[in-house]
Write an enzyme that holds these catalytic residues in place. Structure first.
Site, PDB file in Angstrom:
ATOM      1  N   GLU A 102      15.745 -27.427 -28.261  1.00 14.09           N
ATOM      2  CA  GLU A 102      16.815 -28.181 -26.643  1.00 14.09           C
ATOM      3  C   GLU A 102      15.918 -28.420 -25.368  1.00 14.09           C
ATOM      4  O   GLU A 102      15.695 -28.897 -24.495  1.00 14.09           O
ATOM      5  CB  GLU A 102      17.922 -27.282 -26.187  1.00 14.09           C
ATOM      6  CG  GLU A 102      17.630 -25.510 -26.465  1.00 14.09           C
ATOM      7  CD  GLU A 102      18.958 -24.810 -25.387  1.00 14.09           C
ATOM      8  OE1 GLU A 102      18.919 -23.539 -25.577  1.00 14.09           O
ATOM      9  OE2 GLU A 102      18.990 -25.771 -23.892  1.00 14.09           O
ATOM     10  N   ILE A 125      16.408 -22.100 -35.506  1.00 17.62           N
ATOM     11  CA  ILE A 125      17.571 -21.865 -36.536  1.00 17.62           C
ATOM     12  C   ILE A 125      18.904 -21.826 -36.068  1.00 17.62           C
ATOM     13  O   ILE A 125      20.084 -21.697 -36.874  1.00 17.62           O
ATOM     14  CB  ILE A 125      17.357 -20.153 -36.530  1.00 17.62           C
ATOM     15  CG1 ILE A 125      17.023 -19.669 -35.520  1.00 17.62           C
ATOM     16  CG2 ILE A 125      15.503 -20.473 -37.258  1.00 17.62           C
ATOM     17  CD1 ILE A 125      16.765 -18.160 -35.966  1.00 17.62           C
ATOM     18  N   ASP A 126      18.798 -21.828 -34.760  1.00 20.35           N
ATOM     19  CA  ASP A 126      20.307 -21.736 -34.387  1.00 20.35           C
ATOM     20  C   ASP A 126      21.667 -22.764 -34.408  1.00 20.35           C
ATOM     21  O   ASP A 126      22.679 -22.484 -33.961  1.00 20.35           O
ATOM     22  CB  ASP A 126      20.852 -21.627 -32.660  1.00 20.35           C
ATOM     23  CG  ASP A 126      19.913 -20.815 -32.360  1.00 20.35           C
ATOM     24  OD1 ASP A 126      19.897 -19.501 -33.427  1.00 20.35           O
ATOM     25  OD2 ASP A 126      20.099 -20.005 -30.827  1.00 20.35           O
ATOM     26  N   MET A 168      21.082 -13.385 -34.866  1.00 23.36           N
ATOM     27  CA  MET A 168      20.911 -15.460 -33.540  1.00 23.36           C
ATOM     28  C   MET A 168      21.665 -16.158 -33.206  1.00 23.36           C
ATOM     29  O   MET A 168      22.678 -16.064 -34.607  1.00 23.36           O
ATOM     30  CB  MET A 168      19.401 -15.760 -33.615  1.00 23.36           C
ATOM     31  CG  MET A 168      18.168 -14.404 -33.360  1.00 23.36           C
ATOM     32  SD  MET A 168      16.663 -15.045 -33.756  1.00 23.36           S
ATOM     33  CE  MET A 168      15.550 -13.837 -33.300  1.00 23.36           C
ATOM     34  N   ARG A 170      21.905 -18.261 -30.154  1.00 19.30           N
ATOM     35  CA  ARG A 170      22.388 -17.793 -28.370  1.00 19.30           C
ATOM     36  C   ARG A 170      23.547 -18.120 -27.357  1.00 19.30           C
ATOM     37  O   ARG A 170      24.296 -17.579 -27.090  1.00 19.30           O
ATOM     38  CB  ARG A 170      21.012 -18.542 -27.208  1.00 19.30           C
ATOM     39  CG  ARG A 170      20.658 -18.196 -26.106  1.00 19.30           C
ATOM     40  CD  ARG A 170      19.635 -19.245 -25.542  1.00 19.30           C
ATOM     41  NE  ARG A 170      18.268 -18.691 -26.354  1.00 19.30           N
ATOM     42  CZ  ARG A 170      16.779 -18.151 -26.074  1.00 19.30           C
ATOM     43  NH1 ARG A 170      17.594 -17.113 -24.522  1.00 19.30           N
ATOM     44  NH2 ARG A 170      16.045 -17.433 -25.618  1.00 19.30           N
ATOM     45  N   ARG A 265      27.998   1.895 -38.688  1.00 19.34           N
ATOM     46  CA  ARG A 265      26.893   1.855 -38.016  1.00 19.34           C
ATOM     47  C   ARG A 265      26.612   0.480 -37.539  1.00 19.34           C
ATOM     48  O   ARG A 265      27.056  -0.853 -37.786  1.00 19.34           O
ATOM     49  CB  ARG A 265      25.513   2.004 -39.227  1.00 19.34           C
ATOM     50  CG  ARG A 265      25.612   3.029 -39.825  1.00 19.34           C
ATOM     51  CD  ARG A 265      25.137   4.487 -39.763  1.00 19.34           C
ATOM     52  NE  ARG A 265      24.854   5.393 -39.863  1.00 19.34           N
ATOM     53  CZ  ARG A 265      25.476   6.292 -39.913  1.00 19.34           C
ATOM     54  NH1 ARG A 265      27.000   6.146 -38.455  1.00 19.34           N
ATOM     55  NH2 ARG A 265      25.654   7.426 -40.182  1.00 19.34           N
ATOM     56  N   HIS A 271      14.192 -11.166 -35.373  1.00 20.12           N
ATOM     57  CA  HIS A 271      13.858 -12.011 -35.977  1.00 20.12           C
ATOM     58  C   HIS A 271      13.393 -12.710 -37.323  1.00 20.12           C
ATOM     59  O   HIS A 271      12.490 -12.846 -38.013  1.00 20.12           O
ATOM     60  CB  HIS A 271      12.528 -11.654 -35.030  1.00 20.12           C
ATOM     61  CG  HIS A 271      11.890 -12.337 -33.847  1.00 20.12           C
ATOM     62  ND1 HIS A 271      12.606 -10.923 -33.460  1.00 20.12           N
ATOM     63  CD2 HIS A 271      11.895 -13.129 -33.030  1.00 20.12           C
ATOM     64  CE1 HIS A 271      12.823 -11.641 -31.387  1.00 20.12           C
ATOM     65  NE2 HIS A 271      11.832 -12.865 -32.062  1.00 20.12           N
ATOM     66  N   GLN A 273      15.163 -13.052 -39.557  1.00 17.95           N
ATOM     67  CA  GLN A 273      15.871 -14.092 -39.779  1.00 17.95           C
ATOM     68  C   GLN A 273      15.157 -15.923 -39.738  1.00 17.95           C
ATOM     69  O   GLN A 273      15.787 -16.609 -39.904  1.00 17.95           O
ATOM     70  CB  GLN A 273      17.665 -14.485 -38.380  1.00 17.95           C
ATOM     71  CG  GLN A 273      18.547 -13.458 -39.272  1.00 17.95           C
ATOM     72  CD  GLN A 273      19.124 -13.881 -38.313  1.00 17.95           C
ATOM     73  OE1 GLN A 273      19.873 -14.093 -37.566  1.00 17.95           O
ATOM     74  NE2 GLN A 273      18.603 -12.741 -37.011  1.00 17.95           N
ATOM     75  N   ARG A 274      13.912 -15.580 -38.902  1.00 18.79           N
ATOM     76  CA  ARG A 274      13.390 -16.799 -38.472  1.00 18.79           C
ATOM     77  C   ARG A 274      11.973 -16.915 -39.090  1.00 18.79           C
ATOM     78  O   ARG A 274      11.236 -17.814 -39.210  1.00 18.79           O
ATOM     79  CB  ARG A 274      12.277 -16.629 -36.935  1.00 18.79           C
ATOM     80  CG  ARG A 274      13.021 -17.884 -36.146  1.00 18.79           C
ATOM     81  CD  ARG A 274      14.152 -17.846 -34.515  1.00 18.79           C
ATOM     82  NE  ARG A 274      12.674 -16.931 -33.615  1.00 18.79           N
ATOM     83  CZ  ARG A 274      12.255 -16.938 -32.516  1.00 18.79           C
ATOM     84  NH1 ARG A 274      12.482 -17.529 -32.144  1.00 18.79           N
ATOM     85  NH2 ARG A 274      10.832 -17.291 -31.589  1.00 18.79           N
TER      86      ARG A 274
HETATM   87  O1  F6P Z   1      16.229 -20.443 -29.849  1.00 20.52           O
HETATM   88  C1  F6P Z   1      16.209 -19.517 -31.330  1.00 20.52           C
HETATM   89  C2  F6P Z   1      15.931 -18.201 -30.904  1.00 20.52           C
HETATM   90  O2  F6P Z   1      16.080 -17.783 -32.350  1.00 20.52           O
HETATM   91  C3  F6P Z   1      17.781 -17.917 -30.507  1.00 20.52           C
HETATM   92  O3  F6P Z   1      18.942 -16.796 -31.443  1.00 20.52           O
HETATM   93  C4  F6P Z   1      16.815 -16.066 -30.231  1.00 20.52           C
HETATM   94  O4  F6P Z   1      17.622 -16.067 -29.041  1.00 20.52           O
HETATM   95  C5  F6P Z   1      15.539 -16.603 -29.038  1.00 20.52           C
HETATM   96  O5  F6P Z   1      15.032 -17.378 -29.645  1.00 20.52           O
HETATM   97  C6  F6P Z   1      15.165 -15.471 -29.444  1.00 20.52           C
HETATM   98  O6  F6P Z   1      13.497 -15.836 -29.056  1.00 20.52           O
HETATM   99  P1  F6P Z   1      12.222 -15.178 -28.687  1.00 20.52           P
HETATM  100  O7  F6P Z   1      12.436 -13.820 -28.965  1.00 20.52           O
HETATM  101  O8  F6P Z   1      11.066 -15.865 -29.464  1.00 20.52           O
HETATM  102  O9  F6P Z   1      11.712 -15.192 -27.031  1.00 20.52           O
END
Ligand code: F6P
Length: 341
Positions: A102, A125-126, A168, A170, A265, A271, A273-274
């Site tokens: 975005e 990824i969102d 993740m 946001r 727990r 990250h 996930q990314r």
């Molecule tokens: O925009 C994708 C995203 O993975 C969100 O889900 C997360 O909040 C954000 O990026 C975290 O990004 P960074 O740690 O790189 O600032």
């Protein structure tokens, strides 16, 4: 033609397949491609990387982006947008392909309105970008999260524990809903619906009462009790006005243990996930987006974004794609609720 490519915002699996797709097709048709390093900063500072067949060889399966990325917002500094436009001219570019979410595409929309020849490619990824059924990176993130939930199941079951998994997301609960449904979550919490703690406790107790001694709760990082109470790692805003989310999982874990008496727990996937290699789906989607972005440049259809609708790759105006975010389809959440409790 000379085409510039940049990747902006958080990285995600599938960016390199997009870059490879653009370069291969442009190269086949005799055009030159350069990469701008670290998002908009690369264009402002004219930090470039030559993109030829050699530089894109072997990148299809690699996560991240060979161009580097940043959350630089040119509209945040006084002469930022001017620097971008000058960079475009001085580098002799005919077109720019901006690959991002975005924020990056919001900047691309503004620049297009100010006369720059820009094409957008949606990444995150969102999966929260409008006008496209899916963004690449999402499928990989869901697969990673699902595998983690599967792993948490066996240890939860062995110890009779509740496992809270923070994923993740946001503004949208796509990753939570998909990985939660795929992983058999016993409760899912998303940013679109305020957390109702009593419902969570009742649901977990009901499940334990029917003889299940463990539970999995999936929560999006952006889930909250109400909008003004997001869990933050840092209050400081980035250049696009975003805070750093994180912590809702730990908060929930404590409350669940306290109120239900079930040992709990918490795992924050973050990250993980990314990072890493893109799924086959994301490699194919990224490649299709890359080829479409090149075709749009070739046809001079600037101000458009490549997108997936049904199984077709089409394009929509950047302005339309960035007008609002695509939050979770709540029908999917209703379906997930069948398996709560
Ligand atoms: O925009 C994708 C995203 O993975 C969100 O889900 C997360 O909040 C954000 O990026 C975290 O990004 P960074 O740690 O790189 O600032």
């Amino acid at each position: 033609m000379k085409i510039g490519i940049l990747t902006g915002g958080g990285d995600c699996p599938g960016l390199n397949p997009v870059i490879r797709g653009i370069v291969r097709k442009a190269n086949n048709e005799g055009h030159e491609v350069i990469g701008l390093r670290h998002g908009w900063r690369g264009l402002m500072e004219k930090e470039i990387l030559l993109l030829d067949l050699n530089s894109i060889s072997g990148i299809l399966h690699k996560g991240g982006t060979i161009l580097g990325t940043s959350r630089t917002n040119p509209y945040k500094s006084e002469d930022g947008a001017e620097k971008v436009k000058n960079g475009f001219k001085e580098l002799g570019l005919d077109a720019l392909i901006a690959i991002g979410g975005e924020d990056t595409l919001g900047v691309a929309t503004k620049l297009y309105k100010e006369g720059v020849n820009v094409i957008g490619v949606p990444k995150t990824i969102d999966n929260d970008l409008c006008s496209t059924d899916f963004t690449f990176g999402f499928d990989t993130a869901v697969n990673v999260a699902t595998e983690c939930i599967d792993r948490l199941h066996t240890t939860a079951e062995s110890h009779d524990r509740v496992m809270v998994v923070e994923v993740m997301g946001r503004h949208a609960g796509w990753i939570a809903a998909y990985s939660g449904i795929a992983g058999g979550a016993d409760y899912i919490l998303i940013p679109e619906i305020p957390i109702n703690l009593e419902e969570v406790y009742t649901s977990l107790k009901k499940r334990h009462k029917r003889g299940k001694n463990f539970s999995i709760v999936v929560v999006s990082e952006g889930a909250a009790f109400d909008e003004s109470e997001l869990c933050l790692q840092e209050k400081e805003l980035d250049q696009f006005g975003h805070v750093r989310l994180g912590g809702i999982g730990n908060m929930l874990g404590k409350l669940i243990e306290e109120k239900t008496g079930f040992e709990t727990r918490v795992t924050v996937l973050g990250h993980i996930q990314r990072g890493g290699t893109p799924s086959a789906f994301d490699r194919v989607l990224g490649t299709r987006f890359g080829i479409k972005a090149y075709d749009l440049v070739n046809e001079g259809k600037f101000g458009q974004m490549a997108c997936l609708q049904g199984n077709e790759i089409v394009s929509v105006p950047l302005e339309e794609a960035t007008a609002e975010l695509k939050t979770l389809d709540l029908k999917l959440y209703e379906l997930a609720k069948t398996f709560f409790g």
